[in-house]
Scaffold this motif. Structure first.
Motif, PDB file in Angstrom:
ATOM      1  N   GLY A   1    -101.414   1.039 -89.137  1.00 31.56           N
ATOM      2  CA  GLY A   1    -100.760   0.794 -87.856  1.00 31.56           C
ATOM      3  C   GLY A   1     -99.326   0.370 -88.094  1.00 31.56           C
ATOM      4  O   GLY A   1     -99.068  -0.513 -88.920  1.00 31.56           O
ATOM      5  N   SER A   2     -98.388   0.977 -87.379  1.00 26.57           N
ATOM      6  CA  SER A   2     -96.976   0.646 -87.626  1.00 26.57           C
ATOM      7  C   SER A   2     -96.619  -0.749 -87.124  1.00 26.57           C
ATOM      8  O   SER A   2     -95.595  -1.300 -87.514  1.00 26.57           O
ATOM      9  N   GLY A   3     -97.460  -1.340 -86.267  1.00 27.78           N
ATOM     10  CA  GLY A   3     -97.201  -2.686 -85.764  1.00 27.78           C
ATOM     11  C   GLY A   3     -97.998  -3.756 -86.482  1.00 27.78           C
ATOM     12  O   GLY A   3     -98.211  -4.839 -85.927  1.00 27.78           O
ATOM     13  N   ASP A   4     -98.428  -3.484 -87.685  1.00 26.27           N
ATOM     14  CA  ASP A   4     -99.231  -4.425 -88.467  1.00 26.27           C
ATOM     15  C   ASP A   4     -98.342  -5.562 -88.971  1.00 26.27           C
ATOM     16  O   ASP A   4     -97.529  -5.375 -89.883  1.00 26.27           O
ATOM     17  N   ASP A   5     -98.486  -6.766 -88.377  1.00 21.98           N
ATOM     18  CA  ASP A   5     -97.676  -7.907 -88.799  1.00 21.98           C
ATOM     19  C   ASP A   5     -98.268  -8.605 -90.010  1.00 21.98           C
ATOM     20  O   ASP A   5     -97.638  -9.488 -90.597  1.00 21.98           O
TER      21      ASP A   5
ATOM     22  N   GLY B   1     -93.049   1.536 -78.408  1.00 23.70           N
ATOM     23  CA  GLY B   1     -93.117   1.233 -76.983  1.00 23.70           C
ATOM     24  C   GLY B   1     -93.071   2.467 -76.101  1.00 23.70           C
ATOM     25  O   GLY B   1     -93.374   3.583 -76.539  1.00 23.70           O
ATOM     26  N   ASN B   2     -92.679   2.253 -74.847  1.00 23.85           N
ATOM     27  CA  ASN B   2     -92.599   3.346 -73.878  1.00 23.85           C
ATOM     28  C   ASN B   2     -91.186   3.572 -73.352  1.00 23.85           C
ATOM     29  O   ASN B   2     -90.980   4.328 -72.403  1.00 23.85           O
TER      30      ASN B   2
ATOM     31  N   TYR C   1    -100.754   4.950 -86.832  1.00 28.81           N
ATOM     32  CA  TYR C   1    -101.006   4.620 -85.419  1.00 28.81           C
ATOM     33  C   TYR C   1     -99.842   3.778 -84.904  1.00 28.81           C
ATOM     34  O   TYR C   1     -99.675   2.628 -85.311  1.00 28.81           O
ATOM     35  N   PRO C   2     -99.021   4.333 -83.998  1.00 26.85           N
ATOM     36  CA  PRO C   2     -97.824   3.623 -83.529  1.00 26.85           C
ATOM     37  C   PRO C   2     -98.152   2.280 -82.888  1.00 26.85           C
ATOM     38  O   PRO C   2     -99.046   2.186 -82.035  1.00 26.85           O
TER      39      PRO C   2
END
Length: 725
Positions: free
Chosen positions: A664-668, A231-232, A694-695
């Motif tokens: 991708g680190s957010g790969d569900d 996130g940011n 890739y975050p």
């Protein structure tokens, strides 16, 4: 290509003058053009077939910044009327989804849609009355709102509970109250059902609008999976959801019945099952059809449940030594007989059963596959479908009598055709493309007579003529006893006396297809760009891929990553003997299942492949979900060698060539855990490799400005550095 070794040359396509080498200087494709959409074909807006000879389209007005639902005539293709325009609605600036009730007097309008997983969304929905032009808020953050057949009610899910809104009194009935995040879900599916059984709405209205059948998922015992979200903010957050991995506990799924007349809810008892992948009311108001599967997914039952007597019976049973596919072709006719598709004769075909489940007849037959069932014209008793009977790389649209007679091809014979039919089956809009033909949209009548071309994408056809596009050569070659479909792209200025590096692309998953006679995707343009730079690109659909019958597809059962890898290695060895291929510079790449494959290939085929790229790869099927993995592998407890002997992690010591891992680190879906465990195995074996994360990106690695451009720049550089330079 050595013709003496080819089993058959299927065909070689040329894109007209764009492949003719002339004195004209042609441009080279760039990554910036590919990912800016410069080569995108113009598409028709998704249309919704209406009652009669009409359809509706959701349009956006650039000038007023509003959205509208407009009604068109199939026969004339002219707009008949605007049904609703957001500029006329005082409390909604725009809407992004709509659906009609049965008599098309009301619409559900959706806005502020937020994606949950691949297919699921929640949003704010309104009911719009076409006659009074009244707009009524249905609710915020709701999912899958659906009109009852009598149009007096709407059922929907919210916060894991199921609701019914009585529109006449504007009263909300809370059907369930036990819904809880990561625990109990009512009326929508859990993660694994959504991903692998491909549906979200887990409820259905009966024909008389008195019953709502729905599924309840108890996820309490399913292990929770967590992903860090960068996130940011100053501190990362945690995304947690229930994800059943192979061999672990699934959610407990039960079937329930809500009766509107007395507001009661009861559980429907069924015999032993693990999954309920489909529920659907029949034409009879009290008869519900229910599809169940055992955990191995090789024993399917179709039940008819009678809500009046609270009894159920099995009307159809299908078994397979491997697995039984779940499809969406179950269609009930007016007499409650039904259409069903099955590959029980070795190929996927259409069957007609009576209302008690007795077979009336097999509608289609042959050594080819039906790929889509479109519907039945009740007046003519003709069935419409799509199939590959003109070659497995093509798709055609056909009609046939429900008795199996009078088959007729309605679309072009070669290339890929896909039809969107009117409700009464009198018209269809056919989308057609081939490797030489840009996508075109044409209006046909139900007899297959072309009425007019709606979109021809002529500008794109002319535009690509100014670029260095190579021909794509299709052929079959016999490998390991099977005729495998292949294509090859060579540089435009190909010299048979020179040596070229080779990059192979594949996906290879069960039932998939990459060798197809269709127009370019963005990935195809990338392959063309690599050919511009002096690289031969090839693709092979090995054993386990689809559209060649049950036996070809299911040969990989319990051994994912064995036969498919053998075929890719054998294909690479075949190419390496061609005089124009540099046998020391052969690479392979793939995404997801294709990444699993490319990784295995550079390890098991380290004497053939000098380079590999794996994007979002599975590296052990132990890490993937129950439904997909166990369908093909059974459980790890039952088949440990099948899991481990074909896992790239088990062969990390064999790495010799250049290897790039991207995730991708957010790969569900395919968790970054797969890549991290592969990294550990390579480190333990002191193997050097390249890695890029890739975050927060999901499985498709696309979200965010320039993400795809950045990714393909990295892939391009890796290919050129390790194959060309």
């Amino acid at each position: 290509m050595g013709k003496s070794r080819l089993l058959a040359i299927l065909f070689i396509f040329f894109i007209g003058n764009s492949f003719t080498i002339t004195s004209q200087v042609k441009k080279e494709i760039t990554l910036e053009e590919i990912w800016s959409g410069a080569f995108s074909a113009d598409q028709m807006n998704a249309l919704n077939s209406m009652n009669g000879d009409f359809y509706s389209v959701l349009n956006f007005n650039q000038e007023t910044k509003s959205t509208s639902v407009d009604k068109y005539s199939y026969a004339t293709q002219l707009k008949v009327e605007t049904i609703v325009d957001s500029k006329d609605l005082y409390n909604i600036a725009y809407f992004t989804s709509y659906s009609f009730n049965n008599d098309e007097t009301k619409l559900l309008l959706g806005t502020d849609l937020k994606q949950i997983y691949r297919r699921s969304y929640k949003g704010t929905f309104y009911v719009y009355d076409v006659k009074t032009k009244e707009l009524t808020l249905l609710g915020n953050d709701i999912q899958e709102p659906t009109f009852s057949p009598d149009s007096k009610k709407v059922a929907y899910a919210k916060e894991n509970n199921l609701y019914v809104r009585d529109l006449e009194g504007n009263r909300e009935v809370k059907v369930t109250a036990d819904g809880k995040l990561n625990s109990i879900i009512n009326g929508t599916t859990d993660w694994v059902y959504e991903e692998e059984f491909a549906f979200v709405k887990a409820f259905d209205w009966s024909a008389d609008s008195n019953y709502v059948a729905f599924l309840r998922f108890d996820e309490s015992d399913v292990t929770q999976f967590s992903m860090n979200v960068t996130g940011n903010e100053l501190y990362p957050s945690l995304n947690t959801f229930k994800y059943p991995k192979a061999g672990e506990k699934n959610a407990k799924v039960t079937l329930n019945l809500f009766t509107f007349s007395d507001k009661s809810v009861k559980r429907i008892a069924l015999s032993n099952y693990e999954y309920i992948p489909r529920i659907q009311w029949t034409k009879e108001p009290t008869i519900l059809s229910v599809t169940t599967l055992n955990r191995h997914q090789n024993d399917l039952n179709l039940y008819f449940y009678d809500a009046k007597t609270n009894t159920s019976k099995v009307v159809l049973n299908e078994k397979d030594e491997a697995y039984v596919d779940v499809k969406d072709n179950l269609t009930f006719l007016e007499d409650n007989s039904f259409i069903w598709t099955s590959e029980k004769d070795g190929f996927n075909h259409i069957y007609h059963y009576d209302k008690n489940g007795a077979l009336k007849n097999q509608v289609t037959k042959g050594s080819w596959e039906v790929t889509k069932y479109y519907g039945l014209d009740k007046k003519t008793n003709r069935v419409f479908y799509q199939s590959v009977e003109n070659g497995s790389i093509n798709r055609g649209v056909y009609s046939i009598g429900i008795n199996g007679s009078g088959k007729k091809l309605l679309s072009p014979k070669t290339g890929q055709s896909n039809a969107s039919f009117s409700k009464n089956m009198k018209y269809f809009i056919n989308t057609h493309s081939s490797v030489t033909q840009v996508p075109t949209y044409s209006l046909f009548n139900g007899e297959g007579q072309k009425i007019k071309t709606l979109k021809d994408n002529l500008e794109l056809q002319v535009k690509i003529g100014g670029y260095k596009l190579s021909k794509k050569e299709f052929f079959t070659y016999n490998i390991n006893g099977y005729d495998l479909n292949m294509w090859v792209i060579k540089p435009v200025d190909f010299d048979p006396n020179k040596k070229y590096p080779l990059l192979m692309f594949q996906y290879s998953g069960p039932g998939s297809q990459q060798v197809a006679n269709r127009w370019n995707t963005s990935r195809d343009y990338w392959h063309q760009m690599l050919a511009q730079k002096g690289i031969v690109v090839a693709c092979v659909d090995g054993r386990g891929t689809g559209l060649k019958g049950r036996d070809f597809k299911k040969i990989t059962q319990k051994e994912l990553g064995k036969y498919e890898v053998e075929d890719q290695i054998a294909a690479a060895k075949f190419f390496s003997t061609e005089p124009y291929i540099d046998a020391n510079k052969i690479g392979i790449w793939g995404w997801s299942y294709g990444g699993f494959m490319s990784t295995n290939c550079i390890l098991k085929g380290n004497d053939v492949f000098s380079m590999a790229i794996a994007v979002a790869p599975v590296t052990s099927w132990r890490f993937y979900d129950t439904v997909y993995t166990e369908r093909y592998m059974t459980t790890p407890q039952e088949n440990p060698t099948g899991y481990d002997e074909n896992s790239p992690i088990s062969h990390a010591d064999k790495l010799k060539g250049k290897y790039l891992l991207v995730h991708g680190s957010g790969d569900d879906n395919v968790h970054v855990q797969n890549t991290m465990r592969m990294v550990n195995a390579l480190v333990q074996n002191n193997k050097q490799f390249d890695l890029f994360i890739y975050p927060d990106r999901a499985h498709g690695i696309y979200r965010g400005q320039n993400t795809r451009l950045h990714l393909y720049t990295k892939l391009t550089n890796f290919v050129l550095d390790n194959l060309k330079n």
